[in-house]
Write an enzyme that holds these catalytic residues in place. Structure first.
Site, short mmCIF file in Angstrom:
data_model
loop_
_atom_site.label_atom_id
_atom_site.label_comp_id
_atom_site.label_asym_id
_atom_site.label_seq_id
_atom_site.Cartn_x
_atom_site.Cartn_y
_atom_site.Cartn_z
N GLY A 55 0.86 -1.20 0.00
CA GLY A 55 0.00 0.00 0.00
C GLY A 55 0.88 1.23 0.00
O GLY A 55 1.21 1.77 1.06
N GLY A 104 0.38 4.26 -0.61
CA GLY A 104 -0.36 5.52 -0.56
C GLY A 104 0.32 6.46 0.43
O GLY A 104 1.48 6.23 0.82
N ALA A 105 -0.42 7.49 0.85
CA ALA A 105 0.17 8.51 1.71
C ALA A 105 0.70 7.90 3.02
O ALA A 105 1.85 8.15 3.42
CB ALA A 105 -0.86 9.58 2.01
N GLY A 142 1.25 4.63 3.78
CA GLY A 142 2.26 3.59 3.55
C GLY A 142 3.62 4.22 3.31
O GLY A 142 4.64 3.79 3.88
N ASN A 197 -8.16 1.23 7.22
CA ASN A 197 -9.35 1.80 7.88
C ASN A 197 -10.50 0.80 7.83
O ASN A 197 -10.54 -0.05 6.95
CB ASN A 197 -9.83 3.02 7.08
CG ASN A 197 -9.35 4.32 7.68
OD1 ASN A 197 -9.01 4.39 8.86
ND2 ASN A 197 -9.33 5.36 6.86
N LYS A 234 -12.09 3.71 16.60
CA LYS A 234 -11.72 4.47 15.40
C LYS A 234 -12.87 4.42 14.38
O LYS A 234 -13.21 5.43 13.77
CB LYS A 234 -10.43 3.91 14.80
CG LYS A 234 -10.01 4.71 13.59
CD LYS A 234 -8.61 4.45 13.12
CE LYS A 234 -8.27 5.45 12.02
NZ LYS A 234 -7.15 5.03 11.21
N ASN A 277 -13.66 18.60 7.37
CA ASN A 277 -14.15 18.08 8.65
C ASN A 277 -14.68 19.18 9.58
O ASN A 277 -15.70 19.02 10.24
CB ASN A 277 -13.03 17.31 9.38
CG ASN A 277 -12.60 16.08 8.62
OD1 ASN A 277 -13.18 15.75 7.59
ND2 ASN A 277 -11.57 15.39 9.12
N SER A 292 -10.80 10.99 4.36
CA SER A 292 -10.37 10.07 3.31
C SER A 292 -11.54 9.72 2.38
O SER A 292 -11.36 9.59 1.17
CB SER A 292 -9.78 8.80 3.93
OG SER A 292 -10.66 8.27 4.90
N GLU A 319 -14.37 3.41 1.27
CA GLU A 319 -14.36 2.30 2.24
C GLU A 319 -15.70 2.19 2.97
O GLU A 319 -15.76 1.62 4.06
CB GLU A 319 -13.20 2.52 3.22
CG GLU A 319 -11.85 2.45 2.51
CD GLU A 319 -10.66 2.74 3.42
OE1 GLU A 319 -9.77 1.87 3.56
OE2 GLU A 319 -10.61 3.85 3.97
O1 PAF Z 1 -10.54 8.79 7.45
C1 PAF Z 1 -10.16 9.92 7.82
O2 PAF Z 1 -10.13 10.87 7.06
C2 PAF Z 1 -9.64 10.10 9.24
O3 PAF Z 1 -9.66 8.88 9.89
C3 PAF Z 1 -10.41 11.17 10.08
C4 PAF Z 1 -10.11 10.99 11.54
C5 PAF Z 1 -11.90 11.09 9.85
C6 PAF Z 1 -9.88 12.54 9.76
O4 PAF Z 1 -10.14 13.00 8.49
#
Ligand code: PAF
Length: 296
Positions: free
Chosen positions: A8, A10-11, A13, A101, A182, A200, A252, A264
């Site tokens: 992986g 990505g950022a 990894g 994730n 999480k 966010n 993400s 995801e």
């Molecule tokens: O998936 C994400 O982007 C991160 O886990 C979070 C904590 C929501 C911050 O953007």
């Protein structure tokens, strides 16, 4: 440990690769076949203090899986199983550490690789891909690992080397509980920011107060049903503090949807829906459908 192999690139990894290399660890990036012959042997890493440097790693491809000592998996959740099952010759002694994730993948990996020591983890490091083979470390976080199967229990010592490179890494036998914590945050922030095309911090605007209340209650009730003991008040306090700490970030899922990539959602909101049983989860369901409708 002779070498960490990261699946992986990505950022996150690449950030893990850079931080491990900085402390003298041997690191290889396990790359997709399309990179064969193209990969520049160095990636550019921008540290938290803005210092830029080139990081040299080895590269590997799926047909070189036999020599892997320890595999850190940092792909998107939906890529984990196809990527792992394509590794011909991966030794049954190689520990596999899942750091993606969302949830629901570890069970699939446990049946696909029944003999490997399997570990899962959560990390709160932040990273951003700024260009091909250029990554920025955007936030230092904590990393927790724990066993998924019995063989995984023998690998608590891996946290020591990781802690040296990442600043923090600890072992927790009850890793599912940390993954749930999480996931609960992701199940609120990610689909809302993705569907409304906002960063966010905008979730703290008054127009989102009601939906935040409802959604946090739904997610909390499902995780409580799964045995998690955090109270709704504690969860909401934690949620608001993550929103504040990541106010300027695009989640993400927002980034995936905005770039037309799969999200995801099946491993975040989908996990909540699959475990809701008879609990009412209308907001979760509506957001799940909306993300799917928008192509995620
Ligand atoms: O998936 C994400 O982007 C991160 O886990 C979070 C904590 C929501 C911050 O953007």
């Amino acid at each position: 440990m002779r070498e960490w192999t990261i699946l992986g690139a990505g950022a996150l990894g690449c950030t893990f690769a850079a931080l491990l290399r900085e402390k003298g660890n041997a690191v290889s990036l396990l790359l997709n076949e399309r990179h064969r012959g193209h990969f520049h042997p160095a990636l550019e890493f921008i540290a938290l203090n803005e210092r830029r440097r080139l990081v040299e790693t080895h590269t590997r491809f799926a047909d070189q899986a036999a020599g892997i000592d320890c595999l850190l998996v940092l792909t998107k959740a939906y890529q984990v199983l196809p990527a792992l099952t394509s590794l011909r010759g991966l030794s049954a002694n190689t520990p596999v550490i899942l750091l993606h994730n969302g949830m629901g993948v570890a069970e699939q990996v446990a049946s696909a690789l029944p003999h490997n020591p399997l570990l899962a983890g959560v990390t709160s490091h932040g990273a951003l891909k700024e260009g091909p083979w250029q990554v920025r470390h955007t936030g230092k976080g904590e990393t927790w690992l724990g066993p998924v199967n019995d063989k995984g229990k023998a690998f608590a010592h891996l946290t020591k080397a990781l802690a040296g490179a990442l600043g923090h890494a600890e072992w927790n036998e009850d890793i599912v509980s940390l993954q749930h914590r999480k996931l609960a945050i992701n199940a609120v922030i990610n689909p809302l920011t993705a569907c409304h095309h906002i960063h966010n911090g905008q979730l703290h605007e008054p127009r989102f107060a009601d939906v935040l209340d409802q959604l946090s209650e739904e997610v909390h009730s499902v995780l409580a049903q799964l045995g998690e003991t955090e109270t709704l008040t504690q969860f909401r306090r934690r949620l608001h503090s993550v929103i504040e700490l990541t106010a300027t970030n695009y989640s993400s899922m927002h980034q995936d949807l905005a770039h037309g990539r799969p999200t995801e959602i099946d491993y975040i909101t989908g996990y909540v829906l699959r475990h809701a049983g008879r609990l009412p989860v209308p907001v979760c369901r509506q957001l799940y459908n909306e993300v799917k409708k928008q192509g995620g």
